[in-house]
Design an enzyme around this catalytic site. Structure first.
Site, PDB file in Angstrom:
ATOM      1  N   TRP A   1       1.081   2.765  -3.901  1.00 36.89           N
ATOM      2  CA  TRP A   1       1.975   1.704  -4.351  1.00 36.89           C
ATOM      3  C   TRP A   1       1.211   0.852  -5.352  1.00 36.89           C
ATOM      4  CZ3 TRP A   1       1.500  -3.763  -3.414  1.00 36.89           C
ATOM      5  CH2 TRP A   1       2.526  -4.498  -4.040  1.00 36.89           C
TER       6      TRP A   1
ATOM      7  N   GLU B   1       5.264   5.386  -4.388  1.00 36.39           N
ATOM      8  CA  GLU B   1       6.238   4.426  -3.847  1.00 36.39           C
ATOM      9  C   GLU B   1       6.794   3.517  -4.942  1.00 36.39           C
ATOM     10  OE1 GLU B   1       6.406   0.798  -0.521  1.00 36.39           O
ATOM     11  OE2 GLU B   1       4.585   1.994  -0.793  1.00 36.39           O
TER      12      GLU B   1
ATOM     13  N   LYS C   1       9.421   0.311  -6.405  1.00 37.00           N
ATOM     14  CA  LYS C   1       9.807  -1.047  -6.043  1.00 37.00           C
ATOM     15  C   LYS C   1      10.749  -1.597  -7.103  1.00 37.00           C
ATOM     16  CE  LYS C   1       7.863  -5.078  -3.767  1.00 37.00           C
ATOM     17  NZ  LYS C   1       6.628  -5.703  -3.233  1.00 37.00           N
TER      18      LYS C   1
ATOM     19  N   ASP D   1      10.758   2.585   0.512  1.00 33.65           N
ATOM     20  CA  ASP D   1      10.590   1.429   1.381  1.00 33.65           C
ATOM     21  C   ASP D   1      11.954   0.757   1.540  1.00 33.65           C
ATOM     22  OD1 ASP D   1      10.167  -1.456   2.050  1.00 33.65           O
ATOM     23  OD2 ASP D   1       8.064  -0.880   2.012  1.00 33.65           O
TER      24      ASP D   1
ATOM     25  N   HIS E   1      12.715  -2.258  -0.762  1.00 33.68           N
ATOM     26  CA  HIS E   1      12.363  -2.201  -2.179  1.00 33.68           C
ATOM     27  C   HIS E   1      13.536  -1.934  -3.113  1.00 33.68           C
ATOM     28  CE1 HIS E   1       7.732  -1.523  -1.866  1.00 33.68           C
ATOM     29  NE2 HIS E   1       8.152  -2.565  -1.184  1.00 33.68           N
TER      30      HIS E   1
ATOM     31  N   HIS F   1       8.915   3.878   4.473  1.00 24.96           N
ATOM     32  CA  HIS F   1       8.345   2.647   4.979  1.00 24.96           C
ATOM     33  C   HIS F   1       9.504   1.851   5.560  1.00 24.96           C
ATOM     34  CE1 HIS F   1       4.192   2.245   2.821  1.00 24.96           C
ATOM     35  NE2 HIS F   1       4.284   3.302   3.605  1.00 24.96           N
TER      36      HIS F   1
ATOM     37  N   ASP G   1      12.692  -8.004  -0.036  1.00 27.29           N
ATOM     38  CA  ASP G   1      11.504  -7.362   0.533  1.00 27.29           C
ATOM     39  C   ASP G   1      10.653  -8.360   1.313  1.00 27.29           C
ATOM     40  OD1 ASP G   1       9.692  -5.288   1.009  1.00 27.29           O
ATOM     41  OD2 ASP G   1       8.495  -5.821  -0.737  1.00 27.29           O
TER      42      ASP G   1
ATOM     43  N   ASP H   1       9.878  -8.073   4.516  1.00 21.88           N
ATOM     44  CA  ASP H   1       9.035  -7.365   5.484  1.00 21.88           C
ATOM     45  C   ASP H   1       9.043  -8.001   6.865  1.00 21.88           C
ATOM     46  OD1 ASP H   1       8.000  -5.107   4.006  1.00 21.88           O
ATOM     47  OD2 ASP H   1       6.924  -6.542   2.785  1.00 21.88           O
TER      48      ASP H   1
ATOM     49  N   ASP I   1       6.318  -0.847   7.849  1.00 18.46           N
ATOM     50  CA  ASP I   1       5.712  -1.763   6.880  1.00 18.46           C
ATOM     51  C   ASP I   1       6.324  -3.140   7.051  1.00 18.46           C
ATOM     52  OD1 ASP I   1       4.478  -3.033   4.824  1.00 18.46           O
ATOM     53  OD2 ASP I   1       5.347  -1.843   3.218  1.00 18.46           O
TER      54      ASP I   1
END
Length: 429
Positions: free
Chosen positions: A187, A228, A230, A261, A264, A288, A296, A298, A328
């Protein structure tokens, strides 16, 4: 009846209900035992690592909260992980970032080697925990302007290329030692805060840098390269070099694993809808799994509709052998071991629920054009007694049933974590 016999009785009744729908619970449990979630190390210490940077994050990363007991050393982090694994049914992996090596002095990221991760390799083998890996393209002075592999300065770009090359060698050594491929995920946070004059040039530099990193052919039995994407980040709101389209094209053209992800993408996009599409064109997929409350962010994974949809898509498409499931999230506002337990147990619950679905019956109804029955059975399935099967799975796996794990975390916090001197270890965003 004892609590154990109550669980068994509920399980037997649930099995009868599932079998009436043509679902064989034991087959689902046998498949569950083969599922390995890659648990992320960075929840345990707020993405600080062990380079001696005292918790200074950067490149759009921020961890909020100041809950006491953060792991400050690799031994403390391993202790927390071992305890977390004891609360989670099944045998699971560890996802390790490059800044978590044991360096014993100043070692810059272009010079890291297998020797700095040998203790993790040894620990993984002793604990029966396979390792995955990630280069760390953030929280470094050579990434302070928001660019690494796409940097216009060839010297800085080469530094990060060398970091990627070193990380591939480390990942390959991990995979060889454990006898199972180590997924090595790239990433890269590069991007602009405001509108760029050229979107093309940075992407050409990023592709060239990645090509140089991946020049050496490494055995797929030892390591798998993943890339990855984003949508945007803090400090790169207007433009991220490694967009979804960039990495989808790169993964297809270079035969790489694509990482998606859950946080993302645009808030109206869902990863569950992308899985079957991308697996038509890439060999394998890395997920993820996260929870973006505001994009994002998380947050710790909860048993949400999208989590269930992701796992349903994997099971319905028979993709379990082509999808690597990792987590993640990082939350420093609650006990960090509890965060691991909550998130991982929820991911596993969603997989179990998907495995207990009458998939073949639903897909046959769809092929027959009976969408009424398809919807009706999907809705009825939502109130099937999956919880009784989950409790049985936990009990037979030797881990706490229900919320019993929380009391064990409280004891661990009192006996272990509370003895650590706390200090603010994360950027409060």
């Amino acid at each position: 009846m004892t609590n154990k016999s109550n669980i068994q009785k509920a399980y037997e009744l649930a099995v009868e209900q599932y079998e009436s729908q043509g679902v064989y619970v034991q087959q689902a449990l046998d498949r569950m035992r083969d599922v390995a979630i890659s648990v992320h190390c960075w929840q345990g210490d707020d993405v600080v690592g062990f380079e001696g940077n005292d918790g200074a994050l950067g490149n759009g990363l921020a961890v909020t909260g100041n809950y006491p007991g953060r792991a400050r050393t690799s031994d403390e982090l391993r202790s927390d992980l071992q305890f977390a694994y004891s609360l989670i049914p099944g045998n699971h992996r560890l996802n390790l970032h490059a800044l978590y090596g044991e360096f014993h002095g100043a070692v810059d990221r272009d010079a890291i080697g297998v020797e700095h991760f040998q203790s993790w390799i040894d620990w993984g083998r002793a604990q029966n925990v396979d390792l995955d890996f990630n280069p760390s393209y953030f929280s470094h002075e050579k990434a302070s302007d928001g660019f690494t592999l796409a940097h216009p300065d060839s010297g800085i770009r080469q530094f990060w290329i060398d970091h990627g090359i070193a990380c591939r060698k480390i990942a390959a050594a991990m995979g060889q030692a454990q006898g199972d491929p180590c997924v090595n995920n790239f990433w890269v946070p590069d991007g602009f805060k405001d509108i760029p004059a050229s979107r093309k040039d940075p992407r050409q530099r990023l592709a060239a840098s990645l090509d140089e990193i991946f020049t050496e052919k490494l055995s797929a039995e030892h390591t798998l390269d993943a890339v990855e994407c984003k949508l945007f980040g803090i400090g790169s709101e207007s433009y991220v070099v490694g967009s979804h389209e960039f990495y989808m094209g790169y993964a297809i053209s270079r035969n790489k694993v694509l990482c998606l992800d859950a946080g993302h993408f645009h808030p109206t996009e869902v990863v569950s809808d992308k899985i079957s599409s991308v697996l038509m064109y890439v060999p394998e997929l890395l997920l993820h799994v996260s929870r973006g409350v505001r994009w994002d962010s998380d947050h710790v994974v909860t048993y949400s509709d999208e989590l269930q949809a992701i796992m349903q898509e994997i099971v319905r498409g028979d993709y379990l052998n082509r999808v690597h499931i990792g987590l993640d999230f990082f939350d420093a506002s609650i006990n960090r071991v509890a965060a691991w337990a909550i998130g991982t147990r929820n991911a596993l619950k969603a997989i179990l629920a998907a495995l207990l679905e009458p998939t073949e019956k639903l897909q046959q109804l769809e092929r027959d054009g009976d969408y009424t029955a398809r919807l009706a059975l999907m809705e009825e399935h939502k109130t099937m007694p999956m919880g009784a099967i989950w409790d049985h799975y936990c009990q037979t796996s030797g881990v706490p049933v229900g919320a019993q794990w929380l009391e064990k975390v409280r004891e661990y916090e009192t006996n272990v974590q509370s003895g650590r001197q706390s200090k603010l270890s994360a950027v409060d965003g």
